[in-house]
Design a protein around this motif. Structure first.
Motif, PDB file in Angstrom:
ATOM      1  N   ARG A   1       0.823  -1.211  -0.022  1.00  0.00           N
ATOM      2  CA  ARG A   1      -0.030   0.149   0.001  1.00  0.00           C
ATOM      3  C   ARG A   1       0.703   1.273  -0.111  1.00  0.00           C
ATOM      4  NH1 ARG A   1      -2.170  -3.688   3.697  1.00  0.00           N
ATOM      5  NH2 ARG A   1      -4.017  -4.472   3.024  1.00  0.00           N
ATOM      6  N   ASP A   2       2.360   1.045   0.470  1.00  0.00           N
ATOM      7  CA  ASP A   2       2.806   2.358   0.554  1.00  0.00           C
ATOM      8  C   ASP A   2       4.353   2.365  -0.140  1.00  0.00           C
ATOM      9  OD1 ASP A   2       4.409   0.753   2.382  1.00  0.00           O
ATOM     10  OD2 ASP A   2       3.511   1.769   4.164  1.00  0.00           O
ATOM     11  N   ASP A   3       4.530   1.145  -0.637  1.00  0.00           N
ATOM     12  CA  ASP A   3       5.824   0.916  -1.416  1.00  0.00           C
ATOM     13  C   ASP A   3       5.779   0.414  -2.800  1.00  0.00           C
ATOM     14  OD1 ASP A   3       9.146   0.311  -0.593  1.00  0.00           O
ATOM     15  OD2 ASP A   3       8.514  -1.264  -1.946  1.00  0.00           O
ATOM     16  N   TRP A   4       6.263   1.080  -3.745  1.00  0.00           N
ATOM     17  CA  TRP A   4       6.043   0.837  -5.221  1.00  0.00           C
ATOM     18  C   TRP A   4       6.647  -0.654  -5.322  1.00  0.00           C
ATOM     19  CZ3 TRP A   4       9.959   0.145  -9.043  1.00  0.00           C
ATOM     20  CH2 TRP A   4      11.229   0.487  -8.453  1.00  0.00           C
ATOM     21  N   LEU A   5       7.901  -1.126  -4.860  1.00  0.00           N
ATOM     22  CA  LEU A   5       8.310  -2.363  -5.201  1.00  0.00           C
ATOM     23  C   LEU A   5       7.376  -3.513  -4.729  1.00  0.00           C
ATOM     24  CD1 LEU A   5      11.974  -1.981  -4.363  1.00  0.00           C
ATOM     25  CD2 LEU A   5      10.961  -2.425  -6.541  1.00  0.00           C
ATOM     26  N   LEU A   6       7.030  -3.632  -3.286  1.00  0.00           N
ATOM     27  CA  LEU A   6       5.910  -4.193  -2.963  1.00  0.00           C
ATOM     28  C   LEU A   6       4.635  -4.419  -3.647  1.00  0.00           C
ATOM     29  CD1 LEU A   6       6.800  -4.518   0.812  1.00  0.00           C
ATOM     30  CD2 LEU A   6       7.308  -6.212  -0.724  1.00  0.00           C
ATOM     31  N   TRP A   7       4.317  -3.051  -4.080  1.00  0.00           N
ATOM     32  CA  TRP A   7       3.055  -2.965  -5.136  1.00  0.00           C
ATOM     33  C   TRP A   7       3.265  -3.787  -6.282  1.00  0.00           C
ATOM     34  CZ3 TRP A   7       1.830  -1.151  -9.817  1.00  0.00           C
ATOM     35  CH2 TRP A   7       0.557  -1.001 -10.140  1.00  0.00           C
ATOM     36  N   LEU A   8       4.463  -3.514  -6.855  1.00  0.00           N
ATOM     37  CA  LEU A   8       4.638  -4.340  -8.008  1.00  0.00           C
ATOM     38  C   LEU A   8       4.766  -5.805  -7.816  1.00  0.00           C
ATOM     39  CD1 LEU A   8       7.560  -2.442  -9.933  1.00  0.00           C
ATOM     40  CD2 LEU A   8       5.358  -2.829 -10.670  1.00  0.00           C
ATOM     41  N   HIS A   9       5.396  -6.247  -6.641  1.00  0.00           N
ATOM     42  CA  HIS A   9       5.366  -7.506  -6.224  1.00  0.00           C
ATOM     43  C   HIS A   9       3.807  -8.241  -6.224  1.00  0.00           C
ATOM     44  CE1 HIS A   9       5.622 -11.082  -3.417  1.00  0.00           C
ATOM     45  NE2 HIS A   9       6.527 -11.294  -3.954  1.00  0.00           N
ATOM     46  N   GLU A  10       3.058  -7.394  -5.668  1.00  0.00           N
ATOM     47  CA  GLU A  10       1.640  -7.978  -5.760  1.00  0.00           C
ATOM     48  C   GLU A  10       0.764  -8.031  -6.975  1.00  0.00           C
ATOM     49  OE1 GLU A  10      -0.347  -8.890  -2.560  1.00  0.00           O
ATOM     50  OE2 GLU A  10       1.742  -9.108  -2.089  1.00  0.00           O
ATOM     51  N   LEU A  11       1.198  -6.960  -7.656  1.00  0.00           N
ATOM     52  CA  LEU A  11       0.930  -7.095  -9.289  1.00  0.00           C
ATOM     53  C   LEU A  11       1.232  -8.337  -9.987  1.00  0.00           C
ATOM     54  CD1 LEU A  11      -0.495  -5.822 -11.699  1.00  0.00           C
ATOM     55  CD2 LEU A  11       1.640  -4.743 -12.128  1.00  0.00           C
ATOM     56  N   HIS A  12       2.736  -8.571  -9.673  1.00  0.00           N
ATOM     57  CA  HIS A  12       3.119  -9.699 -10.333  1.00  0.00           C
ATOM     58  C   HIS A  12       2.567 -11.131  -9.851  1.00  0.00           C
ATOM     59  CE1 HIS A  12       6.180 -11.537 -12.755  1.00  0.00           C
ATOM     60  NE2 HIS A  12       6.731 -12.401 -11.512  1.00  0.00           N
ATOM     61  N   VAL A  13       2.428 -11.237  -8.991  1.00  0.00           N
ATOM     62  CA  VAL A  13       1.848 -12.721  -8.234  1.00  0.00           C
ATOM     63  C   VAL A  13       0.724 -12.795  -8.196  1.00  0.00           C
ATOM     64  CG1 VAL A  13       4.134 -12.943  -6.932  1.00  0.00           C
ATOM     65  CG2 VAL A  13       2.115 -12.099  -5.837  1.00  0.00           C
ATOM     66  N   GLU A  14      -0.384 -11.698  -7.922  1.00  0.00           N
ATOM     67  CA  GLU A  14      -1.641 -11.748  -7.616  1.00  0.00           C
ATOM     68  C   GLU A  14      -2.527 -10.811  -8.350  1.00  0.00           C
ATOM     69  OE1 GLU A  14      -2.054 -11.540  -3.510  1.00  0.00           O
ATOM     70  OE2 GLU A  14      -1.572 -13.484  -3.073  1.00  0.00           O
ATOM     71  N   LEU A  15      -1.828 -10.235  -9.246  1.00  0.00           N
ATOM     72  CA  LEU A  15      -2.760  -8.852 -10.004  1.00  0.00           C
ATOM     73  C   LEU A  15      -3.521  -7.989  -9.177  1.00  0.00           C
ATOM     74  CD1 LEU A  15      -4.048 -10.762 -13.152  1.00  0.00           C
ATOM     75  CD2 LEU A  15      -2.485  -9.484 -13.072  1.00  0.00           C
ATOM     76  N   LEU A  16      -2.868  -7.716  -8.071  1.00  0.00           N
ATOM     77  CA  LEU A  16      -3.730  -7.018  -6.627  1.00  0.00           C
ATOM     78  C   LEU A  16      -4.918  -7.404  -6.574  1.00  0.00           C
ATOM     79  CD1 LEU A  16      -2.409  -3.619  -8.307  1.00  0.00           C
ATOM     80  CD2 LEU A  16      -1.216  -4.727  -6.627  1.00  0.00           C
ATOM     81  N   ALA A  17      -5.266  -8.451  -6.680  1.00  0.00           N
ATOM     82  CA  ALA A  17      -6.618  -9.053  -6.327  1.00  0.00           C
ATOM     83  C   ALA A  17      -6.712 -10.207  -5.534  1.00  0.00           C
ATOM     84  CB  ALA A  17      -7.311  -9.299  -7.675  1.00  0.00           C
ATOM     85  N   GLY A  18      -5.513 -10.877  -4.719  1.00  0.00           N
ATOM     86  CA  GLY A  18      -5.492 -11.729  -3.966  1.00  0.00           C
ATOM     87  C   GLY A  18      -5.660 -13.165  -4.564  1.00  0.00           C
ATOM     88  N   LYS A  19      -6.488 -13.926  -4.062  1.00  0.00           N
ATOM     89  CA  LYS A  19      -6.706 -15.244  -4.369  1.00  0.00           C
ATOM     90  C   LYS A  19      -7.499 -15.486  -6.010  1.00  0.00           C
ATOM     91  CE  LYS A  19      -8.581 -20.124  -3.452  1.00  0.00           C
ATOM     92  NZ  LYS A  19      -9.365 -20.565  -2.383  1.00  0.00           N
ATOM     93  N   VAL A  20      -8.225 -14.500  -6.293  1.00  0.00           N
ATOM     94  CA  VAL A  20      -8.839 -14.403  -7.514  1.00  0.00           C
ATOM     95  C   VAL A  20      -8.016 -13.946  -8.537  1.00  0.00           C
ATOM     96  CG1 VAL A  20     -10.755 -13.447  -8.655  1.00  0.00           C
ATOM     97  CG2 VAL A  20     -11.163 -14.042  -6.554  1.00  0.00           C
ATOM     98  N   GLY A  21      -7.103 -13.085  -8.185  1.00  0.00           N
ATOM     99  CA  GLY A  21      -6.173 -12.588  -9.123  1.00  0.00           C
ATOM    100  C   GLY A  21      -4.919 -13.444  -9.590  1.00  0.00           C
ATOM    101  N   LYS A  22      -4.631 -14.307  -8.529  1.00  0.00           N
ATOM    102  CA  LYS A  22      -3.705 -15.480  -8.598  1.00  0.00           C
ATOM    103  C   LYS A  22      -4.294 -16.519  -9.802  1.00  0.00           C
ATOM    104  CE  LYS A  22      -0.651 -18.544  -6.334  1.00  0.00           C
ATOM    105  NZ  LYS A  22       0.196 -18.747  -4.996  1.00  0.00           N
ATOM    106  N   GLU A  23      -5.829 -16.789  -9.524  1.00  0.00           N
ATOM    107  CA  GLU A  23      -6.324 -17.677 -10.264  1.00  0.00           C
ATOM    108  C   GLU A  23      -6.329 -17.351 -11.924  1.00  0.00           C
ATOM    109  OE1 GLU A  23     -10.027 -18.397  -8.637  1.00  0.00           O
ATOM    110  OE2 GLU A  23      -9.222 -19.840  -7.155  1.00  0.00           O
ATOM    111  N   VAL A  24      -6.632 -16.065 -11.962  1.00  0.00           N
ATOM    112  CA  VAL A  24      -6.868 -15.345 -13.242  1.00  0.00           C
ATOM    113  C   VAL A  24      -5.288 -15.321 -13.804  1.00  0.00           C
ATOM    114  CG1 VAL A  24      -6.986 -13.039 -14.687  1.00  0.00           C
ATOM    115  CG2 VAL A  24      -8.722 -13.906 -12.843  1.00  0.00           C
TER     116      VAL A  24
END
Length: 354
Positions: free
Chosen positions: A118-141
Protein backbone atom coordinates in the motif's frame (compact mmCIF):
# COMPACT_ATOMS: atom_id res chain seq x y z
CA UNK A 1 -7.14 -35.63 -54.74
CA UNK A 2 -4.33 -33.61 -53.15
CA UNK A 3 -6.40 -30.46 -52.58
CA UNK A 4 -7.84 -31.47 -49.18
CA UNK A 5 -4.40 -32.51 -47.93
CA UNK A 6 -2.85 -29.14 -48.76
CA UNK A 7 -5.77 -27.02 -47.59
CA UNK A 8 -6.05 -28.63 -44.16
CA UNK A 9 -2.61 -27.40 -42.93
CA UNK A 10 -3.42 -23.99 -44.37
CA UNK A 11 -6.70 -23.85 -42.48
CA UNK A 12 -4.93 -24.93 -39.31
CA UNK A 13 -2.26 -22.29 -39.82
CA UNK A 14 -4.86 -19.61 -40.50
CA UNK A 15 -6.81 -20.58 -37.38
CA UNK A 16 -3.66 -20.53 -35.25
CA UNK A 17 -2.66 -17.16 -36.69
CA UNK A 18 -6.09 -15.72 -35.81
CA UNK A 19 -5.97 -17.11 -32.28
CA UNK A 20 -2.36 -15.98 -31.85
CA UNK A 21 -3.27 -12.45 -32.94
CA UNK A 22 -6.36 -11.86 -30.83
CA UNK A 23 -5.32 -13.72 -27.69
CA UNK A 24 -2.00 -11.91 -27.98
CA UNK A 25 -3.59 -8.48 -28.25
CA UNK A 26 -6.07 -9.08 -25.41
CA UNK A 27 -4.58 -11.40 -22.77
CA UNK A 28 -1.08 -10.69 -24.03
CA UNK A 29 -1.46 -7.21 -22.58
CA UNK A 30 -1.84 -8.65 -19.07
CA UNK A 31 1.08 -11.01 -19.70
CA UNK A 32 3.25 -8.08 -20.81
CA UNK A 33 2.33 -5.99 -17.76
CA UNK A 34 3.08 -8.81 -15.34
CA UNK A 35 6.36 -9.58 -17.11
CA UNK A 36 7.46 -5.93 -16.95
CA UNK A 37 6.86 -5.98 -13.20
CA UNK A 38 8.97 -9.13 -13.03
CA UNK A 39 11.84 -7.40 -14.81
CA UNK A 40 11.94 -4.74 -12.10
CA UNK A 41 11.64 -7.32 -9.32
CA UNK A 42 14.73 -9.16 -10.54
CA UNK A 43 16.61 -6.24 -8.98
CA UNK A 44 14.39 -5.91 -5.90
CA UNK A 45 17.21 -5.92 -3.34
CA UNK A 46 19.38 -3.48 -5.30
CA UNK A 47 16.46 -1.07 -5.73
CA UNK A 48 15.56 -1.45 -2.06
CA UNK A 49 19.11 -0.47 -1.10
CA UNK A 50 18.95 2.58 -3.36
CA UNK A 51 15.56 3.63 -2.03
CA UNK A 52 16.48 3.17 1.63
CA UNK A 53 20.27 3.62 1.90
CA UNK A 54 20.13 3.71 5.71
CA UNK A 55 19.46 -0.05 5.65
CA UNK A 56 22.96 -0.67 4.28
CA UNK A 57 24.83 1.23 7.00
CA UNK A 58 25.15 -1.73 9.33
CA UNK A 59 27.36 -4.72 9.93
CA UNK A 60 25.78 -7.97 8.81
CA UNK A 61 25.87 -9.78 12.15
CA UNK A 62 23.15 -11.99 13.66
CA UNK A 63 23.20 -11.68 17.46
CA UNK A 64 20.98 -13.81 19.67
CA UNK A 65 20.01 -11.02 22.14
CA UNK A 66 18.85 -8.87 19.22
CA UNK A 67 16.84 -11.73 17.75
CA UNK A 68 15.24 -12.38 21.13
CA UNK A 69 14.32 -8.71 21.51
CA UNK A 70 12.70 -8.59 18.05
CA UNK A 71 10.74 -11.82 18.56
CA UNK A 72 9.52 -10.82 22.02
CA UNK A 73 8.41 -7.37 20.89
CA UNK A 74 6.98 -8.12 17.46
CA UNK A 75 5.90 -11.76 17.64
CA UNK A 76 2.64 -10.80 19.40
CA UNK A 77 2.06 -8.18 16.67
CA UNK A 78 1.98 -10.63 13.78
CA UNK A 79 5.66 -11.22 13.00
CA UNK A 80 5.96 -14.68 11.41
CA UNK A 81 9.59 -15.00 10.28
CA UNK A 82 12.88 -13.14 9.94
CA UNK A 83 15.69 -13.17 7.40
CA UNK A 84 19.07 -13.03 9.08
CA UNK A 85 21.36 -10.08 8.21
CA UNK A 86 23.56 -10.71 5.17
CA UNK A 87 25.96 -8.69 3.04
CA UNK A 88 23.33 -7.73 0.45
CA UNK A 89 20.89 -6.58 3.16
CA UNK A 90 22.67 -6.27 6.53
CA UNK A 91 19.53 -5.94 8.68
CA UNK A 92 16.87 -8.30 10.02
CA UNK A 93 14.02 -8.46 7.49
CA UNK A 94 10.73 -9.50 9.08
CA UNK A 95 7.61 -10.89 7.42
CA UNK A 96 4.24 -10.16 9.03
CA UNK A 97 1.00 -12.10 8.70
CA UNK A 98 -0.73 -9.18 6.94
CA UNK A 99 1.94 -8.92 4.23
CA UNK A 100 3.97 -6.10 5.79
CA UNK A 101 7.73 -6.28 5.96
CA UNK A 102 9.76 -4.80 8.78
CA UNK A 103 13.48 -4.03 8.92
CA UNK A 104 15.29 -4.13 12.25
CA UNK A 105 18.71 -2.98 13.34
CA UNK A 106 21.26 -5.79 13.83
CA UNK A 107 22.73 -3.78 16.68
CA UNK A 108 19.76 -3.31 19.00
CA UNK A 109 16.69 -4.65 17.17
CA UNK A 110 15.08 -1.23 16.74
CA UNK A 111 12.61 -0.85 13.90
CA UNK A 112 14.18 0.96 10.96
CA UNK A 113 11.45 0.70 8.33
CA UNK A 114 8.11 -0.91 7.54
CA UNK A 115 6.80 -1.52 4.03
CA UNK A 116 3.64 -2.89 2.44
CA UNK A 117 2.16 -2.96 -1.04
CA UNK A 118 0.00 0.00 0.00
CA UNK A 119 2.91 2.38 0.52
CA UNK A 120 5.91 0.89 -1.29
CA UNK A 121 6.11 0.72 -5.09
CA UNK A 122 8.32 -2.38 -5.15
CA UNK A 123 5.94 -4.41 -2.99
CA UNK A 124 3.05 -3.03 -5.07
CA UNK A 125 4.76 -4.42 -8.16
CA UNK A 126 5.29 -7.70 -6.32
CA UNK A 127 1.56 -7.97 -5.57
CA UNK A 128 0.79 -7.14 -9.19
CA UNK A 129 3.25 -9.76 -10.40
CA UNK A 130 1.99 -12.62 -8.22
CA UNK A 131 -1.71 -11.81 -7.68
CA UNK A 132 -2.70 -8.98 -10.05
CA UNK A 133 -3.51 -6.95 -6.90
CA UNK A 134 -6.59 -9.12 -6.40
CA UNK A 135 -5.59 -11.82 -3.91
CA UNK A 136 -6.64 -15.39 -4.57
CA UNK A 137 -8.92 -14.44 -7.48
CA UNK A 138 -6.11 -12.51 -9.12
CA UNK A 139 -3.79 -15.47 -8.76
CA UNK A 140 -6.33 -17.75 -10.46
CA UNK A 141 -6.74 -15.26 -13.32
CA UNK A 142 -2.96 -15.02 -13.60
CA UNK A 143 -2.78 -18.80 -13.88
CA UNK A 144 -5.13 -18.72 -16.87
CA UNK A 145 -3.09 -15.92 -18.43
CA UNK A 146 0.03 -18.02 -17.89
CA UNK A 147 -1.39 -20.99 -19.77
CA UNK A 148 -2.54 -18.69 -22.59
CA UNK A 149 0.94 -17.16 -22.70
CA UNK A 150 2.49 -20.61 -23.11
CA UNK A 151 0.04 -21.25 -25.93
CA UNK A 152 1.00 -17.95 -27.57
CA UNK A 153 4.69 -18.78 -27.39
CA UNK A 154 4.28 -22.27 -28.81
CA UNK A 155 1.85 -21.20 -31.53
CA UNK A 156 4.23 -18.39 -32.47
CA UNK A 157 7.02 -20.93 -32.78
CA UNK A 158 4.83 -23.09 -35.05
CA UNK A 159 3.88 -20.12 -37.24
CA UNK A 160 7.51 -19.01 -37.48
CA UNK A 161 9.12 -22.41 -38.10
CA UNK A 162 10.89 -22.19 -41.49
CA UNK A 163 11.92 -24.74 -44.04
CA UNK A 164 15.53 -25.91 -43.99
CA UNK A 165 16.69 -23.43 -46.59
CA UNK A 166 14.93 -20.45 -44.98
CA UNK A 167 16.39 -20.37 -41.47
CA UNK A 168 18.64 -17.39 -42.11
CA UNK A 169 15.89 -15.45 -43.87
CA UNK A 170 13.46 -16.04 -40.98
CA UNK A 171 15.96 -14.65 -38.50
CA UNK A 172 16.66 -11.42 -40.38
CA UNK A 173 15.46 -8.02 -39.21
CA UNK A 174 14.14 -5.78 -42.00
CA UNK A 175 13.86 -2.00 -42.02
CA UNK A 176 10.81 -1.77 -44.31
CA UNK A 177 8.21 -1.69 -45.65
CA UNK A 178 6.13 -1.53 -42.44
CA UNK A 179 4.46 -4.93 -42.76
CA UNK A 180 7.75 -6.68 -43.46
CA UNK A 181 9.55 -4.67 -40.77
CA UNK A 182 7.14 -5.46 -37.94
CA UNK A 183 6.78 -9.08 -39.05
CA UNK A 184 10.54 -9.63 -39.04
CA UNK A 185 11.06 -7.84 -35.73
CA UNK A 186 8.21 -9.75 -34.09
CA UNK A 187 9.10 -13.23 -35.25
CA UNK A 188 12.91 -12.96 -35.29
CA UNK A 189 13.24 -11.51 -31.80
CA UNK A 190 10.61 -13.96 -30.53
CA UNK A 191 12.46 -16.93 -31.99
CA UNK A 192 15.85 -15.85 -30.65
CA UNK A 193 14.73 -15.21 -27.09
CA UNK A 194 12.00 -17.88 -27.01
CA UNK A 195 13.85 -20.48 -24.85
CA UNK A 196 14.38 -17.96 -22.06
CA UNK A 197 10.86 -16.50 -22.21
CA UNK A 198 9.45 -20.02 -22.29
CA UNK A 199 11.50 -20.95 -19.21
CA UNK A 200 10.38 -17.88 -17.24
CA UNK A 201 6.74 -18.39 -18.25
CA UNK A 202 6.67 -22.10 -17.50
CA UNK A 203 8.29 -21.63 -14.10
CA UNK A 204 5.81 -18.84 -13.35
CA UNK A 205 2.92 -21.20 -14.11
CA UNK A 206 4.67 -23.83 -12.03
CA UNK A 207 4.68 -21.49 -9.03
CA UNK A 208 0.98 -20.70 -9.39
CA UNK A 209 0.10 -24.39 -9.66
CA UNK A 210 2.82 -25.49 -7.27
CA UNK A 211 0.93 -28.41 -5.73
CA UNK A 212 0.05 -29.90 -9.08
CA UNK A 213 3.58 -29.54 -10.43
CA UNK A 214 5.02 -31.07 -7.25
CA UNK A 215 2.64 -34.05 -7.49
CA UNK A 216 3.56 -34.65 -11.12
CA UNK A 217 7.31 -34.23 -10.64
CA UNK A 218 7.52 -36.43 -7.56
CA UNK A 219 5.41 -39.10 -9.27
CA UNK A 220 7.81 -39.11 -12.24
CA UNK A 221 11.16 -38.65 -10.51
CA UNK A 222 10.59 -39.44 -6.83
CA UNK A 223 9.87 -37.18 -3.91
CA UNK A 224 10.45 -36.71 -0.22
CA UNK A 225 8.04 -35.86 2.58
CA UNK A 226 9.55 -34.35 5.70
CA UNK A 227 7.33 -34.10 8.76
CA UNK A 228 8.28 -31.34 11.15
CA UNK A 229 9.00 -32.61 14.66
CA UNK A 230 6.88 -31.69 17.65
CA UNK A 231 7.86 -31.03 21.23
CA UNK A 232 6.15 -31.01 24.57
CA UNK A 233 4.89 -27.52 25.50
CA UNK A 234 7.74 -25.61 27.07
CA UNK A 235 7.24 -23.57 30.20
CA UNK A 236 10.00 -21.12 29.31
CA UNK A 237 10.76 -19.16 26.11
CA UNK A 238 13.54 -20.28 23.75
CA UNK A 239 17.10 -19.83 24.90
CA UNK A 240 18.04 -17.90 21.80
CA UNK A 241 21.80 -17.92 22.34
CA UNK A 242 21.86 -21.71 22.42
CA UNK A 243 19.24 -22.03 19.66
CA UNK A 244 21.02 -19.71 17.23
CA UNK A 245 24.50 -21.11 17.82
CA UNK A 246 23.27 -24.70 17.39
CA UNK A 247 21.34 -23.78 14.23
CA UNK A 248 24.39 -22.17 12.66
CA UNK A 249 26.43 -25.34 13.28
CA UNK A 250 23.77 -27.97 12.57
CA UNK A 251 24.31 -28.25 8.81
CA UNK A 252 28.01 -27.86 7.95
CA UNK A 253 28.65 -25.88 4.79
CA UNK A 254 25.15 -24.39 4.72
CA UNK A 255 24.12 -20.78 5.20
CA UNK A 256 21.26 -20.24 7.66
CA UNK A 257 19.01 -17.57 6.18
CA UNK A 258 15.60 -17.48 7.88
CA UNK A 259 14.05 -18.21 11.26
CA UNK A 260 10.35 -18.67 11.95
CA UNK A 261 8.85 -17.14 15.07
CA UNK A 262 7.93 -20.23 17.16
CA UNK A 263 4.46 -20.85 18.43
CA UNK A 264 4.19 -21.00 22.18
CA UNK A 265 5.99 -24.14 23.34
CA UNK A 266 6.75 -25.28 19.79
CA UNK A 267 10.11 -25.95 18.14
CA UNK A 268 12.16 -23.25 16.44
CA UNK A 269 12.50 -23.71 12.67
CA UNK A 270 15.29 -22.34 10.47
CA UNK A 271 15.68 -22.32 6.70
CA UNK A 272 19.16 -22.88 5.31
CA UNK A 273 20.83 -23.08 1.92
CA UNK A 274 23.00 -26.15 1.69
CA UNK A 275 25.83 -26.52 -0.81
CA UNK A 276 24.39 -27.25 -4.24
CA UNK A 277 20.99 -25.66 -3.62
CA UNK A 278 19.70 -23.06 -6.08
CA UNK A 279 17.01 -21.48 -3.92
CA UNK A 280 18.38 -18.18 -2.55
CA UNK A 281 16.92 -18.79 0.92
CA UNK A 282 17.37 -22.54 0.74
CA UNK A 283 14.92 -25.39 1.25
CA UNK A 284 16.94 -27.20 3.90
CA UNK A 285 15.42 -27.02 7.39
CA UNK A 286 16.70 -27.20 10.95
CA UNK A 287 14.33 -27.71 13.88
CA UNK A 288 15.44 -27.17 17.45
CA UNK A 289 13.88 -27.37 20.90
CA UNK A 290 13.78 -24.24 23.01
CA UNK A 291 16.91 -25.28 24.92
CA UNK A 292 18.93 -25.59 21.69
CA UNK A 293 18.62 -29.36 21.26
CA UNK A 294 18.65 -30.22 17.57
CA UNK A 295 15.50 -32.17 16.73
CA UNK A 296 15.77 -32.53 12.96
CA UNK A 297 18.08 -31.53 10.12
CA UNK A 298 16.92 -31.90 6.51
CA UNK A 299 19.49 -31.38 3.76
CA UNK A 300 17.37 -30.49 0.72
CA UNK A 301 20.28 -31.14 -1.65
CA UNK A 302 19.93 -34.85 -0.80
CA UNK A 303 16.21 -35.03 -1.66
CA UNK A 304 15.04 -37.20 -4.58
CA UNK A 305 15.15 -35.66 -8.07
CA UNK A 306 11.44 -34.83 -8.26
CA UNK A 307 11.56 -32.74 -5.10
CA UNK A 308 14.76 -30.99 -6.19
CA UNK A 309 13.31 -30.15 -9.62
CA UNK A 310 10.24 -28.68 -7.96
CA UNK A 311 12.42 -26.66 -5.60
CA UNK A 312 14.35 -25.32 -8.61
CA UNK A 313 11.26 -23.69 -10.16
CA UNK A 314 11.43 -20.50 -8.07
CA UNK A 315 15.17 -19.79 -8.43
CA UNK A 316 14.96 -20.41 -12.18
CA UNK A 317 12.04 -18.01 -12.42
CA UNK A 318 13.81 -15.13 -10.68
CA UNK A 319 17.19 -15.66 -12.38
CA UNK A 320 18.96 -16.81 -9.22
CA UNK A 321 20.81 -19.55 -11.14
CA UNK A 322 23.80 -18.67 -13.29
CA UNK A 323 25.08 -15.50 -11.68
CA UNK A 324 24.76 -11.90 -12.85
CA UNK A 325 24.51 -12.79 -16.53
CA UNK A 326 21.43 -14.93 -15.92
CA UNK A 327 19.78 -12.18 -13.88
CA UNK A 328 20.14 -9.76 -16.78
CA UNK A 329 18.88 -12.36 -19.24
CA UNK A 330 15.87 -12.96 -16.99
CA UNK A 331 15.23 -9.21 -16.93
CA UNK A 332 15.46 -9.20 -20.74
CA UNK A 333 12.94 -12.04 -20.90
CA UNK A 334 10.57 -9.90 -18.85
CA UNK A 335 10.80 -7.12 -21.46
CA UNK A 336 10.09 -9.39 -24.40
CA UNK A 337 6.30 -9.90 -23.94
CA UNK A 338 5.80 -6.13 -24.12
CA UNK A 339 8.03 -5.92 -27.19
CA UNK A 340 6.14 -8.77 -28.88
CA UNK A 341 2.82 -7.16 -27.97
CA UNK A 342 3.84 -3.81 -29.49
CA UNK A 343 5.34 -5.27 -32.67
CA UNK A 344 2.36 -7.62 -33.03
CA UNK A 345 -0.02 -4.67 -32.79
CA UNK A 346 2.00 -2.63 -35.29
CA UNK A 347 2.04 -5.60 -37.67
CA UNK A 348 -1.75 -5.97 -37.39
CA UNK A 349 -2.21 -2.24 -38.00
CA UNK A 350 0.14 -2.23 -41.00
CA UNK A 351 -1.67 -5.17 -42.57
CA UNK A 352 -5.05 -3.54 -41.93
CA UNK A 353 -3.93 -0.32 -43.60
CA UNK A 354 -2.36 -2.19 -46.50
Amino acid sequence: MNRPRTSRPRRLRAALAWLHLWFGLVLGSVFALVALAGTVLVFHVELLRLQYPHLTRHEAVARAPVLERIVDQWGPRGLRSLDLPREALPVWQGYFADGRRGYFSPTDGSLLLTRSHRDDWLLWLHELHVELLAGKVGKEVLGIVGWVALGLLLSGLYLWWPRRSQWRAHLRFHAGPPTRRWLSWHRSSGAIILPLVLLVTLTGVGMIYSNGFRTALTALFGGATHTAPTTDPASSPPQWQAVLSQALAALPGARVNRVSVPREGGPVAFRARAAGEWHPVGRSTIHLAGDGTVLQVVDASADPAGTRIHQAIYPLHIGAVGGTAMRWLTALAGLMPAFLLITGFLLWRARKRG
